[in-house]
Design a protein around this motif. Sequence first.
Motif, PDB file in Angstrom:
ATOM      1  N   UNK A  92       0.856  -1.186   0.000  1.00  0.00           N
ATOM      2  CA  UNK A  92       0.000   0.000   0.000  1.00  0.00           C
ATOM      3  C   UNK A  92       0.891   1.234   0.000  1.00  0.00           C
ATOM      4  N   UNK A  93       0.415   2.295  -0.649  1.00  0.00           N
ATOM      5  CA  UNK A  93       1.114   3.573  -0.598  1.00  0.00           C
ATOM      6  C   UNK A  93       2.035   3.876  -1.743  1.00  0.00           C
ATOM      7  N   UNK A  94       2.042   3.045  -2.791  1.00  0.00           N
ATOM      8  CA  UNK A  94       2.972   3.290  -3.887  1.00  0.00           C
ATOM      9  C   UNK A  94       2.700   4.611  -4.591  1.00  0.00           C
ATOM     10  N   UNK A  95       1.454   4.949  -4.806  1.00  0.00           N
ATOM     11  CA  UNK A  95       1.126   6.167  -5.561  1.00  0.00           C
ATOM     12  C   UNK A  95       1.720   7.400  -4.887  1.00  0.00           C
ATOM     13  N   UNK A  96       1.574   7.485  -3.575  1.00  0.00           N
ATOM     14  CA  UNK A  96       2.124   8.635  -2.857  1.00  0.00           C
ATOM     15  C   UNK A  96       3.652   8.614  -2.904  1.00  0.00           C
ATOM     16  N   UNK A  97       4.227   7.418  -2.781  1.00  0.00           N
ATOM     17  CA  UNK A  97       5.683   7.313  -2.834  1.00  0.00           C
ATOM     18  C   UNK A  97       6.195   7.714  -4.214  1.00  0.00           C
ATOM     19  N   UNK A  98       5.549   7.248  -5.252  1.00  0.00           N
ATOM     20  CA  UNK A  98       5.972   7.602  -6.607  1.00  0.00           C
ATOM     21  C   UNK A  98       5.896   9.108  -6.821  1.00  0.00           C
ATOM     22  N   UNK A  99       4.818   9.724  -6.360  1.00  0.00           N
ATOM     23  CA  UNK A  99       4.677  11.175  -6.522  1.00  0.00           C
ATOM     24  C   UNK A  99       5.806  11.903  -5.792  1.00  0.00           C
ATOM     25  N   UNK A 100       6.129  11.429  -4.601  1.00  0.00           N
ATOM     26  CA  UNK A 100       7.212  12.060  -3.839  1.00  0.00           C
ATOM     27  C   UNK A 100       8.536  11.945  -4.594  1.00  0.00           C
TER      28      UNK A 100
ATOM     29  N   UNK B 285      -0.916  -2.585  10.544  1.00  0.00           N
ATOM     30  CA  UNK B 285      -2.292  -2.189  10.841  1.00  0.00           C
ATOM     31  C   UNK B 285      -3.237  -2.461   9.667  1.00  0.00           C
ATOM     32  N   UNK B 286      -2.714  -2.308   8.443  1.00  0.00           N
ATOM     33  CA  UNK B 286      -3.577  -2.507   7.271  1.00  0.00           C
ATOM     34  C   UNK B 286      -3.351  -3.850   6.589  1.00  0.00           C
ATOM     35  N   UNK B 287      -2.497  -4.701   7.179  1.00  0.00           N
ATOM     36  CA  UNK B 287      -2.262  -6.012   6.595  1.00  0.00           C
ATOM     37  C   UNK B 287      -1.462  -5.993   5.308  1.00  0.00           C
TER      38      UNK B 287
END
Length: 767
Positions: free
Chosen positions: A323-331, A623-625
Amino acid sequence: MSRKENFKPYKGPAGGWGSAKSVTRHMIKQGVPSAAAELAKQNKQDGFMCVSCAWAKPQPPHPAEFCENGAKATFFEITHARTTPEFFAQHTLTELRNWSDHDLENEGRLTHPMRYNRQTDRYEAVDWSEAIRDIGQELIGIRARDPKRAVFYTSGRASLETAYMYQLFARIYGNNNLPDSSNMCHETTSVALPESIGVPIGTVRLEDFEAASTIFFFGQNVGSNSPRMLHQLKDAVDRGATIITFNPLRERGLERFVDPQNPVQMLTPNETKISTLYHQVRAGGDIAVIAGICKALFDLDDKAQEKGRPSVFDTAFIEEHTAGLAHFEAYIRQQSWADIEREGGVSRKDLEVVAGIYAKAENVIGIYGMGLTQHKLGIDTVQMLVNLLLLRGNIGKLGAGICPVRGHSNVQGQRTVGIAEKPELVPLDKLAELYHFEPPREKGLNTVEACEAIVDGDVDAFIGLGGNFLRAIPDRDVMERNWPRMRLTVQIATKLNRSHLFCGDVAYLLPCLGRIEIDRQASGEQLVTMEDSTGVFHKSRGMREPASETLRSEPWVVAELAKASVGEAASVDWDAWVADYALVRDAIAATFPDMFARFNERINEPGGFGRPIPARERIWKTDNGKANFKLPQALHASFDPGTDKNVLRLITLRSNDQFNTTVYGYDDRFRGIEGTRMVVLMNESDIDRFGLSEGEVIGMQTVADDTVDRRMHGFKVVRYNIPEGCIGAYYPEANALIPLYQHAQRSFVPAAKSVPVRVLKSGGEAR
């Protein structure tokens, strides 16, 4: 003692004849020419676990499963030298404070329990019964006033059995004040990894090295701190694996290695080149370096998409498990190459080459040490390395994973069995059920917080189970001034060190058995256990007669202190546990059944047995599995913003003649430094820029936000291959320059790898 100082680059490899000569020299120095019997059993199934580093133990083992520093640690423990009551009668503690770390420990093994006499400023021999009774009475009085005013510290050498008993003692006493040496090194790991992948330890086992195609190294000096790992690295290189290293200094163990157990290498000019690529990153710049590799990977993926080729990323893994790739890629995409190059100190071109190699690598291991954890943004840095591995599915498959390299031989294991200031990490309800008491639920003090409380006068008692606390911590001068304000200080140790020279109103020095010594209790000779860096549990059995008949085992000392101070406050049969350590292992298994089921049976398996690591099976206890991509707060991890060119980033270092605070000698063979540890390693351009000369003696002053003037003098300038704007000095000598408040966010690990300092000329003016 006058020593000849010499500074000359070392041209040899790690290992080889240099290592063999060093081992022989230290064996003779400690007067143990018969130590071959011990070395033959070191890190073996039927022997004892090394008392220094925690690197994994292969099965089957190498014929000689010890390294140069491991051998030195053994010689230091089985030395024939003794620190007796007669020694203390001849020296005041004030006098001994002028001795060096090496000279104190080189006096040999402690032989008798000692009590401090403030009137004479000397330690004096005392009977065990009297010492235990008096300490117990002091602890009872402090507990009656406020049990939270006692601190129970432990170093990383105590066995699982001792650590379990110790944490139970502290909790029955009434607090979770259980700081330990992991607070000073890999607590950052213990915070970062659970958020990213759901486990507090690494995911790599030894078998992964046999299948890895590429290995990344960040901020870890394998040649001095975990030399036995060089066997795995050499084997990986021999079968074609690529090793890429990012480290501020070029460490010899990551450059070239000669296997002392390989006759062909020892008798020919053959050497193993360890690192295929070696990039010298700016101190605190690892976030930028990893961001640059990721940025280059996204560029490669763009080009692959444009040409209709498969993605360079493991998209199936990412979609199912993360989870969270989109935000990481944008960063990553918004970071400029100019910022990445400036903060990381590595060029775009070099990072693009690394990205190209990584994009084609099938199985990748990411190894790191305190070069990542000991920064303000250490957690962010570790999580960035996890991000890099997640992009190509390199966690949870053979030959891949994240590999933090732990220091002390059981520092990871003692956390596993309850040495933790955070109550949520310990099954308190189970302890309450098993021992019929109500464990404290509030958070305890970690190492930095314990130091702050001592300075503030909020601690009355300090019990030290091993270690050299006052020498290992930051702000040493501040701490030494405030230490005597405590009522009670108790140090359990095998050898004398500087921490023992500062005492509370009532102070005891209690000598204990070493791990290599036979531990005889009522049921016979005992074995103990510990956990290595890869989450595998091993047994260890002493084989040498104790240094003194008055020594007691660590479990015995802990049990006696508990009986004398908490008495019947819980249902614990301390005497039965001391009589038979197998009963302690049964108790550990009852408390942590998922990890230690059938403990006494499984510990006899060849090679020990491993704890469950869910992330190895791609089970994410987050927390999110999911395995989570995490964003860093900045591209550099340092307290130094990098805007003042006259402020340098100090990296504290260990030599290859020491392990943690134990200094075996004054030579750092790999760095070409002989006869001294009071040096500062500087880039040639910085020496010229500040108007200094090689060999000049200078000082350093910390750039800090508080009112404490932290400065040290007496460091000799040595020209060295270190990034511009960075300097190096030895730990623990330079610890007085590290403020307590300059620690990693959330993990409180001292930020010892990028301390902002100014250099001072001999007259004291800043440059």
